[in-house]
Design an enzyme around this catalytic site. Structure first.
Site, PDB file in Angstrom:
ATOM      1  N   LYS A  51       0.732  -0.945   0.185  1.00 31.82           N
ATOM      2  CA  LYS A  51       0.193  -0.004  -0.013  1.00 31.82           C
ATOM      3  C   LYS A  51       0.794   1.431   0.143  1.00 31.82           C
ATOM      4  CE  LYS A  51      -4.137  -1.681   1.706  1.00 31.82           C
ATOM      5  NZ  LYS A  51      -4.062  -3.356   1.778  1.00 31.82           N
TER       6      LYS A  51
HETATM    7  C1  LIG Z   1      -4.428  -4.590   1.276  1.00 31.72           C
HETATM    8  C2  LIG Z   1      -3.698  -5.837   1.262  1.00 31.72           C
HETATM    9  C3  LIG Z   1      -4.351  -6.726   0.218  1.00 31.72           C
HETATM   10  C4  LIG Z   1      -5.390  -6.688  -0.636  1.00 31.72           C
HETATM   11  O1  LIG Z   1      -5.260  -5.883  -1.653  1.00 31.72           O
HETATM   12  P1  LIG Z   1      -6.635  -5.241  -2.671  1.00 31.72           P
HETATM   13  O2  LIG Z   1      -6.151  -4.194  -3.424  1.00 31.72           O
HETATM   14  O3  LIG Z   1      -7.477  -5.023  -1.509  1.00 31.72           O
HETATM   15  O4  LIG Z   1      -7.071  -6.453  -3.101  1.00 31.72           O
HETATM   16  C5  LIG Z   1      -3.053  -7.848   0.117  1.00 31.72           C
HETATM   17  N1  LIG Z   1      -2.315  -7.977   1.129  1.00 31.72           N
HETATM   18  C6  LIG Z   1      -1.763  -7.315   1.910  1.00 31.72           C
HETATM   19  C7  LIG Z   1      -0.731  -7.376   2.558  1.00 31.72           C
HETATM   20  C8  LIG Z   1      -2.787  -6.001   2.170  1.00 31.72           C
HETATM   21  O5  LIG Z   1      -2.265  -5.152   2.760  1.00 31.72           O
END
Ligand SMILES: *Cc1c(COP(=O)(O)O)cnc(C)c1O
Length: 465
Positions: free
Chosen positions: A112
């Protein structure tokens, strides 16, 4: 570039306005009116570009001159300067023609950071130009909150309030948020669960009259278009490293809200030759049921060892449905209306088009733990629980072994020590050196009762004039 709503009834917006907007006024999500297209020759000419140079090539057509090139380049440079690996998104090989794309080299150890570092710098630039200030309000079950706080901690024109459920996020996750002592960062531990936090945020977006004159709320979840856009870049980066455009690539993605993998879908539409996109889910498997059995029904939330994918409904799926239904906003509005009744089967045409590119696989906690143990035993590479789901989904659904399979590593294993311990690998994942004092740092956080008046009152008392 113009942006339109997936439900066809909201006003078109330009790039800067779409960054400052959450949901469209008709309840839909914003998408570009047309996608930039890159030819094979153009993609081939990008071989050897740095991550930042490539990001500029891919993002610039969306910005479409609203931000001058040199300013956009500066925003990109700032956003990736805090990553701990020179490659920003390094590839590691763990098997025959099988690769891990390490997306956890950013400041909060989860993918993220790619989008939220960029969003923070982008917001600050746009707001300074407009002499405007905004308030970010978001709910988190862990990773989004810390990445958003890191992304905005230096923003002059943003005050950020992140709600997390009191005593229900891991110690590492909480401390990554509460030890940021910047004057514009406010952590709220709400006495309730994640849904209570989210409902509080939703109600506040719906009625923003509690904010001071001239302020508005901005969303940092993946309904914000800028987040999706920033994530397109690493698909091209990995594809180019493995031979694109002359050679195809497959990607396996641990999926929750469908934001990350949707960026892969966009990369494919923009010209990157992608053979296959694999959706990996945990027991919250709405997307796996949808792709494999055309069952898109809501089921109760299950708490898993991959908590960042504990999601009942994947909001970004609507963005892809919009394409699969010929960009017909009225059809999407109707489909979403049907979904309120509980299920939303796709048309035969939409489903077969989705299946041409997507495969899916679901893992429960035990199978996920076994994958961590198996990969560690063979390679001594330690997967985090989310990444393990992607790796196994890729292995189980792979169509063509001659095509490189790239598994997106969405978090560093040290963020989820509990799952690593349960996997029985017998090693403790270590936090990177720069974070090793995390447990000694001072925390700041307000524990508030679950009452919207109390939460909004706290915000009113802390928003900087
Ligand atoms: C947010 C997140 C996901 C999922 O990603 P999306 O874009 O919501 O599909 C997967 N793994 C981790 C570690 C995350 O923080």
């Amino acid at each position: 570039m113009k942006f339109i709503s997936t439900r066809g009834q909201a006003p078109e917006l330009c790039f800067e306005d779409v960054v400052l907007t959450g949901l469209a006024s008709d309840g839909g999500l914003y998408v570009p009116a047309t996608l930039p297209q890159f030819s094979a020759a153009e993609i081939a000419s990008w071989r050897g570009l740095s991550y930042q140079e490539l990001a500029f090539k891919i993002i610039a057509p969306f910005v479409d001159g609203e931000i001058a090139d040199e300013n956009l380049q500066a925003i990109i440079a700032k956003s990736y300067a805090g990553f701990r690996h020179q490659a920003i998104a390094p590839l590691v090989q763990i098997g025959h023609n099988e690769w891990i794309l390490e997306l956890f080299q950013g400041p909060t150890l989860a993918f993220k950071d790619f989008a939220l570092q960029f969003l923070g710098n982008l917001l600050d630039f746009i707001l300074a130009k407009r002499q405007q200030k905004v308030v970010i309000m978001g709910a988190t079950s862990g990773d989004t909150g810390s990445a958003a706080i890191e992304g905005c901690r230096y923003c002059e024109n943003v005050d950020i309030f992140i709600l997390h459920p009191h005593n229900r996020v891991s110690d590492v996750q909480r401390r990554q948020m509460t030890t940021v002592l910047a004057p514009n960062v406010f952590n709220i531990a709400l006495e309730g669960n994640f849904d209570d936090c989210q409902n509080m945020v939703k109600a506040s977006f719906a009625d923003q009259s509690f904010l001071p004159e001239g302020r508005q709320l901005v969303a940092v979840n993946s309904i914000n278009w800028a987040r999706i856009m920033a994530q397109i870049v690493y698909y091209f980066y990995a594809g180019l490293a493995l031979g694109a455009p002359d050679r195809k690539t497959a990607f396996a993605v641990p999926t929750g809200n469908f934001g990350d993998i949707f960026a892969g879908y966009l990369a494919s539409k923009m010209g990157l030759p992608i053979d296959q996109l694999v959706i990996g889910t945990n027991s919250n498997d709405i997307l796996h049921r949808c792709i494999s059995q055309n069952d898109h029904s809501k089921q109760p939330l299950v708490h898993s060892l991959s908590p960042s994918m504990d999601i009942m409904v994947s909001s970004n799926f609507e963005r892809m449905l919009f394409d699969l239904y010929g960009r017909d906003g009225a059809a999407i509005a109707q489909l979403m209306e049907d979904f309120k009744q509980g299920n939303m089967p796709l048309s035969a045409d939409a489903l077969s088009r989705a299946r041409a590119l997507f495969s899916s696989y679901k893992l429960d906690d035990q199978e996920m733990l076994d994958v961590i143990a198996e990969v560690f035993a063979k390679t001594e590479y330690l997967l985090d629980p989310h990444t393990a789901i992607g790796v196994q989904a890729g292995r189980k659904t792979r169509r063509d072994p001659s095509i490189p399979m790239v598994c997106l590593a969405t978090a560093h294993p040290a963020k989820f020590p509990e799952a690593i311990e349960k996997s029985g690998v017998g090693v403790e994942p270590k936090l990177p050196i720069y974070m090793q004092d995390l447990f000694e740092r001072e925390e700041r956080c307000a524990v508030l009762e679950q009452d919207i008046g109390v939460v909004q009152g706290y915000m009113q008392g802390n928003i900087r004039v």
